[in-house]
Design a protein around this motif. Structure first.
Motif, PDB file in Angstrom:
ATOM      1  N   THR A  40       0.891  -1.196   0.094  1.00  0.00           N
ATOM      2  CA  THR A  40       0.001   0.035  -0.023  1.00  0.00           C
ATOM      3  C   THR A  40       0.804   1.139   0.019  1.00  0.00           C
TER       4      THR A  40
ATOM      5  N   TYR B 286      -3.749   6.663  -7.882  1.00  0.00           N
ATOM      6  CA  TYR B 286      -3.417   5.819  -6.717  1.00  0.00           C
ATOM      7  C   TYR B 286      -4.743   5.253  -6.105  1.00  0.00           C
ATOM      8  N   ILE B 287      -5.862   5.877  -6.092  1.00  0.00           N
ATOM      9  CA  ILE B 287      -7.088   5.533  -5.890  1.00  0.00           C
ATOM     10  C   ILE B 287      -7.900   4.649  -6.632  1.00  0.00           C
TER      11      ILE B 287
ATOM     12  N   THR C  66      -6.105   1.280  -5.926  1.00  0.00           N
ATOM     13  CA  THR C  66      -6.612   1.083  -4.555  1.00  0.00           C
ATOM     14  C   THR C  66      -7.795   0.378  -4.710  1.00  0.00           C
TER      15      THR C  66
ATOM     16  N   LEU D 230      -7.374  -3.376  -2.807  1.00  0.00           N
ATOM     17  CA  LEU D 230      -7.907  -3.255  -0.986  1.00  0.00           C
ATOM     18  C   LEU D 230      -8.904  -4.314  -1.002  1.00  0.00           C
TER      19      LEU D 230
ATOM     20  N   LEU E 219      -7.036   0.373   7.326  1.00  0.00           N
ATOM     21  CA  LEU E 219      -6.792   1.704   6.896  1.00  0.00           C
ATOM     22  C   LEU E 219      -5.551   2.585   7.191  1.00  0.00           C
TER      23      LEU E 219
ATOM     24  N   VAL F 166      -3.159   2.645   4.454  1.00  0.00           N
ATOM     25  CA  VAL F 166      -3.899   3.800   3.264  1.00  0.00           C
ATOM     26  C   VAL F 166      -3.595   5.244   3.739  1.00  0.00           C
TER      27      VAL F 166
ATOM     28  N   ALA G 163      -0.246   6.258   3.391  1.00  0.00           N
ATOM     29  CA  ALA G 163       0.192   6.537   1.962  1.00  0.00           C
ATOM     30  C   ALA G 163      -0.162   7.948   1.545  1.00  0.00           C
TER      31      ALA G 163
ATOM     32  N   TYR H 139     -11.438  10.921   0.024  1.00  0.00           N
ATOM     33  CA  TYR H 139     -10.809   9.702  -0.439  1.00  0.00           C
ATOM     34  C   TYR H 139     -10.437   8.825   0.841  1.00  0.00           C
ATOM     35  N   SER H 140     -10.197   9.437   2.046  1.00  0.00           N
ATOM     36  CA  SER H 140     -10.023   8.820   3.014  1.00  0.00           C
ATOM     37  C   SER H 140     -11.406   8.266   3.443  1.00  0.00           C
TER      38      SER H 140
ATOM     39  N   THR I 232     -12.513   5.384   1.280  1.00  0.00           N
ATOM     40  CA  THR I 232     -11.501   4.193   1.350  1.00  0.00           C
ATOM     41  C   THR I 232     -12.046   3.487   2.560  1.00  0.00           C
TER      42      THR I 232
END
Length: 280
Positions: free
Chosen positions: A33, A63-64, A67, A71, A118, A121, A124, A147-148, A151
């Motif tokens: 990650t 990146y997202i 992921t 993920l 989490l 992530v 990152a 985004y957090s 995720t």
């Protein structure tokens, strides 16, 4: 009465965190990650421009999207084998011999796993923000925060699904096979395949899009796009249905709330099944 329960939950969280921090799966997951973010930084992707995205925005978009594929697969495969694996190895009988309620053990383990999933992530994303500040880029803090949240919602969804699969599976092989099958089906039912098949069959467009948005992967993907593309130009005609029914803010709230509620429901169903099954 509440203090012993709270203390027991704290002990359970600490025990699960310590045990997972020593395991290889967490070290490998954290390395992948965070290493992925470092790889994107060092390859200079922030300096490129694609569809108007550049700087930190370009880095976060790339990146997202990656992921989204890594993920869920990692969460569901590792989690689906956890409880059924402990049952086969005899660890579950040992853990439940301690003076701790089944609910405390189950939900303590769920919360601890969610925190561990989490943490890399978020680390990152923090590295990306530090990199952007050092380079003098404008840091889209609102997008980083959303985004957090997205995720966390996606992780909750697949973690709950993994706990449910682990509770109902009879062996680790069944749990692993079921988790891979579900992940493949969800990936296959992303918008391109689903829309092409159902539209060809002359389904009502609203029904087709509703089915697509019921897929938590698709909800996550569309929400991550809508942050930088409020008109959803990349989705084509489907964007009109989404924006007319949700709007930008409404859809982001849907993408945050729906996977979280779905994951909580999966976990609750898993606990119900687990508490009524032969634990050993």
């Amino acid at each position: 009465m509440t203090r012993p329960i709270r203390t027991t939950m704290g002990h359970m969280l600490r025990l699960e965190l310590q045990e997972s921090l020593r395991s290889r799966w967490f070290h490998f997951y954290a390395a992948v990650t965070i290493g992925l973010m470092l790889l994107l930084i060092f390859t200079g992707i922030a300096e490129s421009r694609v569809l108007g995205f550049t700087g930190l925005s370009r880095l976060l978009v790339t990146y997202i999207q990656i992921t989204m594929a890594i993920l869920p697969l990692f969460i569901i495969v590792v989690t689906a084998r956890s409880m059924v694996g402990d049952r086969e190895a005899g660890n579950l009988e040992y853990m439940l011999a301690f003076p701790i309620s089944l609910a405390t053990w189950f939900w303590g383990r769920f919360i601890a796993r969610l925190v561990l999933i989490l943490a890399p992530v978020f680390a990152a994303l923090a590295i990306a923000a530090i990199f952007g500040a050092m380079k003098g880029y404008d840091i889209p803090w609102r997008h980083v925060g959303l985004y957090s949240g997205l995720t966390a919602a996606l992780a909750t969804c697949f973690l709950g699904l993994g706990f449910l699969l682990s509770a109902v599976s009879k062996s680790t092989e069944i749990a692993l096979g079921a988790s891979l099958l579900i992940w493949l089906l969800l990936v296959a039912f992303l918008d391109l395949l689903l829309l092409s098949i159902l539209i060809k069959a002359q389904f009502v467009p609203e029904v087709v899009i509703a089915i697509a948005l019921a897929n938590p992967l698709q909800s996550f993907r569309t929400a991550s796009m809508i942050l930088f593309d409020p008109q959803l130009i990349l989705l084509g005609p489907a964007s009109y249905v989404i924006l007319d029914n949700f709007g930008v803010t409404g859809y982001v709230l849907w993408a945050l709330g729906y996977p979280t509620a779905l994951g909580a429901a999966f976990a609750g169903l898993g606990y119900w099944r687990f508490s009524r099954s032969d634990l050993v």
